[in-house]
Design an enzyme around this catalytic site. Structure first.
Site, PDB file in Angstrom:
ATOM      1  N   CYS A 125       0.868  -1.050   0.019  1.00  0.00           N
ATOM      2  CA  CYS A 125       0.012   0.070   0.049  1.00  0.00           C
ATOM      3  C   CYS A 125       0.787   1.421   0.123  1.00  0.00           C
ATOM      4  O   CYS A 125       0.630   2.187  -0.836  1.00  0.00           O
ATOM      5  CB  CYS A 125      -1.026   0.207   1.175  1.00  0.00           C
ATOM      6  SG  CYS A 125      -0.241  -0.247   2.680  1.00  0.00           S
TER       7      CYS A 125
ATOM      8  N   HIS B 177      -2.648   5.817   6.049  1.00  0.00           N
ATOM      9  CA  HIS B 177      -1.216   6.147   6.391  1.00  0.00           C
ATOM     10  C   HIS B 177      -1.178   7.707   5.702  1.00  0.00           C
ATOM     11  O   HIS B 177      -1.915   8.158   4.950  1.00  0.00           O
ATOM     12  CB  HIS B 177      -0.416   5.564   5.363  1.00  0.00           C
ATOM     13  CG  HIS B 177      -0.392   4.107   5.673  1.00  0.00           C
ATOM     14  ND1 HIS B 177      -0.126   3.323   6.608  1.00  0.00           N
ATOM     15  CD2 HIS B 177      -0.679   3.146   4.505  1.00  0.00           C
ATOM     16  CE1 HIS B 177      -0.206   2.059   6.487  1.00  0.00           C
ATOM     17  NE2 HIS B 177      -0.523   1.859   5.328  1.00  0.00           N
TER      18      HIS B 177
END
Length: 344
Positions: free
Chosen positions: A140, A221
């Site tokens: 990711c 994130h």
């Protein structure tokens, strides 16, 4: 129609399965589950055939789930496998099953790069996956990095070096045994973190260093990037590059986007399944150009960012469509933001 088998039906696998089911040139041949839990029952309710490991057949039957067969049966019933197993299990599956069957496999970023012939990002190196036996969609965070850097390079903005600082979510929303809960943890404490070298498996000539900490959030994130550009570019040129590039979303503070939580709330309000946001969310107001230096912040939704990449990886490996046609087809089928985007 291409038959896609999904090995692993957890956070990533179930999303990829739904994405495959939304395509008109591929279909789900089945999914592999190790545990007969609620996710296995949901797979059955979705109409997916559920397979398991040889020693799990009786366990599934006792749970009221009639398995369609073993992992070997799933591989035989598939033209290509997408392995979304937990970290390192994909390599075990390769050695135990995939090599024997000699069928193409898409691995995930939890595996080391040498599990595959090519590490993949659709914007960056779609063509390199053509005809390969083993391809790995990067993680990711690495997907976020390569997508942002590729967005600039595809629009003529040259990058001399990249220094990226990552605040990693501590756990996915359903992970009750992970953390931190009340801490900020160097992850790792050494420099660079693995994300920079991983990005170099896709963008091989990029000078990149990354650092990362884990923080007590579950939603996304956050990356804070400093890029040294090879030339003089305006802020407007950078923003235009992001605006034109697929799978990039420009979040404006003036429109109410002041945090990552508001990005996820936006996804929910759009009615997206599971509140997913596969696009990289670049905060427009953070984009700052000072001479040949570029600064920006962007969010990465760890649960969904790699999903469209996996669909494109299937097409790239099997030669189902050229790069931009595949990316556009995937984005439209998954109802990503396509307005104003340039496909080609």
């Amino acid at each position: 129609m291409i038959r896609v088998g999904i090995v692993g039906f957890g956070t990533i696998g179930k999303r990829i399965a739904d994405a495959v089911a939304a395509q008109d040139d591929m279909k789900i041949s089945g999914v592999l589950k190790v545990t007969p839990d609620y996710e296995a029952k949901i797979a059955v309710e979705r109409g997916f055939k559920v397979y398991t490991l040889p020693d799990g057949l009786d366990k599934f039957k006792k749970a009221g789930i009639e398995p369609a067969g073993t992992i070997e049966d799933l591989i035989e019933a598939s033209d290509i496998i997408v392995d979304a197993s937990p970290e390192d299990v994909g390599r075990e599956n390769k050695e135990k099953y995939y090599i024997k069957f000699n069928k193409p496999v898409i691995f995930q970023g939890g595996e080391d790069a040498d599990v595959a012939e090519v590490s993949f990002n659709a914007l960056a190196n779609f063509e390199e996956a053509a005809g390969r036996r083993y391809v790995r969609v990067v993680s990711c965070n690495t997907t976020g990095i390569t997508r942002v850097l590729s967005s600039l390079m595809l629009n003529g903005i040259k990058i001399k070096k990249a220094r990226i600082f990552i605040a990693r979510r501590g756990a996915d929303p359903k992970e009750h045994k992970k953390g931190p809960i009340n801490d900020v943890v160097p992850n790792p404490v050494t420099v660079p973190s693995h994300h920079g070298p991983d990005a170099q498996t896709v963008l091989k000539n990029i000078d990149i260093v990354t650092m990362a900490v884990a923080v007590p959030v579950t939603i996304m994130h956050m990356h804070m990037a400093y890029l040294e550009l090879d030339g003089s570019y305006t802020k407007e040129a950078v923003i235009e590059a992001f605006a034109k590039t697929p799978r990039i979303f420009l979040a404006d503070v003036g429109a109410g986007f002041q945090s990552l939580a508001q990005i996820i709330e936006y996804a929910r309000d759009l009615g997206r399944p599971r509140g997913d946001f596969p696009e990289v969310a670049v905060f427009r107001d953070s984009v700052t150009v000072n001479g040949n230096e570029l600064y920006l912040m962007y969010g990465v939704h760890q649960e969904s960012i790699v999903v469209p990449e996996n669909i494109d990886a299937v097409r790239a490996v099997l030669g189902l469509a050229p790069k931009w046609r595949s990316i556009e087809k995937t984005d439209k089928s998954l109802k990503l933001i396509t307005e104003g985007k340039r496909y080609g």
